[in-house]
Enzyme design. Sequence first.
Site, PDB file in Angstrom:
ATOM      1  N   LYS A   1      43.749 -40.564 107.063  1.00 56.69           N
ATOM      2  CA  LYS A   1      44.535 -40.536 108.539  1.00 56.69           C
ATOM      3  C   LYS A   1      44.128 -40.147 109.809  1.00 56.69           C
ATOM      4  O   LYS A   1      42.542 -39.802 109.592  1.00 56.69           O
ATOM      5  CB  LYS A   1      45.335 -39.127 107.523  1.00 56.69           C
ATOM      6  CG  LYS A   1      46.118 -39.583 106.418  1.00 56.69           C
ATOM      7  CD  LYS A   1      46.857 -38.663 105.808  1.00 56.69           C
ATOM      8  CE  LYS A   1      47.659 -38.920 104.197  1.00 56.69           C
ATOM      9  NZ  LYS A   1      46.808 -38.405 102.967  1.00 56.69           N
TER      10      LYS A   1
ATOM     11  N   GLU B   1      50.990 -43.274  94.771  1.00 54.65           N
ATOM     12  CA  GLU B   1      51.003 -41.387  94.546  1.00 54.65           C
ATOM     13  C   GLU B   1      52.628 -40.668  94.549  1.00 54.65           C
ATOM     14  O   GLU B   1      53.369 -41.751  94.992  1.00 54.65           O
ATOM     15  CB  GLU B   1      50.628 -41.294  95.575  1.00 54.65           C
ATOM     16  CG  GLU B   1      50.413 -41.604  96.770  1.00 54.65           C
ATOM     17  CD  GLU B   1      50.079 -40.684  97.743  1.00 54.65           C
ATOM     18  OE1 GLU B   1      50.566 -39.115  97.973  1.00 54.65           O
ATOM     19  OE2 GLU B   1      49.828 -40.899  98.822  1.00 54.65           O
TER      20      GLU B   1
END
EC number: 4.2.1.70
Length: 313
Positions: free
Chosen positions: A168, A34
Site C-alpha cells: 500500500k 481475503e
Amino acid sequence: MTSKPSNDRLHSYLDLQPEVAAALSQGRPVVALESTIISHGMPYPQNVEMARGVEQIVRDNGAVPATIAVLGGRLKVGLSADELELLATDKAVQKISTRDLPVTVALGGHGATTVASTMRIAALAGIRVFATGGTGGVHRGAGETMDISADLLELARTDVCVVSAGVKSILDIGLTLEVLETQGVPAITLGADEFPAFYSRRSGFSSPLTVQTPAEAARVLKVKWDLGLTGGVLLANPVPETAEIPAEEMETHITRALADMAALGLSGKDTTPYLLGRIVELTGGRSLETNIALVRHNAAAAAQVAAEYARLG
C-alpha cells in the site's frame, strides 16, 4: 520442536466449501481471497458487488475462488451467499490478523481476515495462491512507532504466493522491500521493472525481481518450494494504466491524510482503515474506483498463476 497439527485436528476448525474441497482434492487451481476489504475496505453494497465480481473473475480465468473469513469461530474457506452478506453488513465483524485467530476462533466470533491471516488459513487448507489488493508493510515513521505489518512475517514463513498491486502506498515502500529481502521473500513484479505503489504503477523503486508471464511466475513457485525454501512469494501486479492515479498526485493526498491521522492520535490497526478512508475523501472517490480495479486485475492474474501452477503438478 513443536509438532505440526494433524489433519484431523485442522479439520475440526476448517469449513471448506464443497466446490473448494472438490477442487483441492482433484488438484484443480484454487485462489484464496481475503475478506477485510469486504467488511472494512468498502461501503455496502459495493463491497458485496465487488466480492461477487472478483469471484467470477477468478472463475473466468480458470480457477475456483475461495473467499476466506472466520464466522462463528469457524475458519471458512469459501463463502455461501448468506455468509458473504453477513460479512458485508454485520458491524460486529472484526478485522483480524494472525495474532487474533486463536481468540476469535475460541470465542466463536466473526472476523474479516487480513493478508496475514488469510495466508495462514489458505496454507492450512492447501491453497498456494492468494489474490488481494495491496500488501501491508513497514509504516512511515516506523523508526519511532515500530509499526510493521504482520503480513511481512507471514510472507517469510507461509508457503503462499500473494498477488497484489504492491504494498500500500501509504507505507514506506523502500523499507518494506528491505525487510522482504532480509526475510528471504522474493518480491517479484509481473511484467515491469519498477515495483508498483498500489494506486500507481510506479513507486520510484526498482523491482528486485521480474517475471513476464503468469506461467513464469508459476515455475518460480514450483522451484522455490521444490527446493525446500520455506515461505511465500510477493507477486506485484501493477494497477492497469487506465485506472491508476499518478504517484505524485497520490503523495499529496497521503501526506495530508497522515497529518490528519497524527492530529487524531490514531495508532495500531486503526491506522490503515483510517488512511484509506481519508484518501477516498481526498480523491473524491477515485481511489476507491482504483482499488476495485486493481483487485479485479489481481484476481485475474492470480487465477492464471494458479492454473499454470496446477499444470506443473
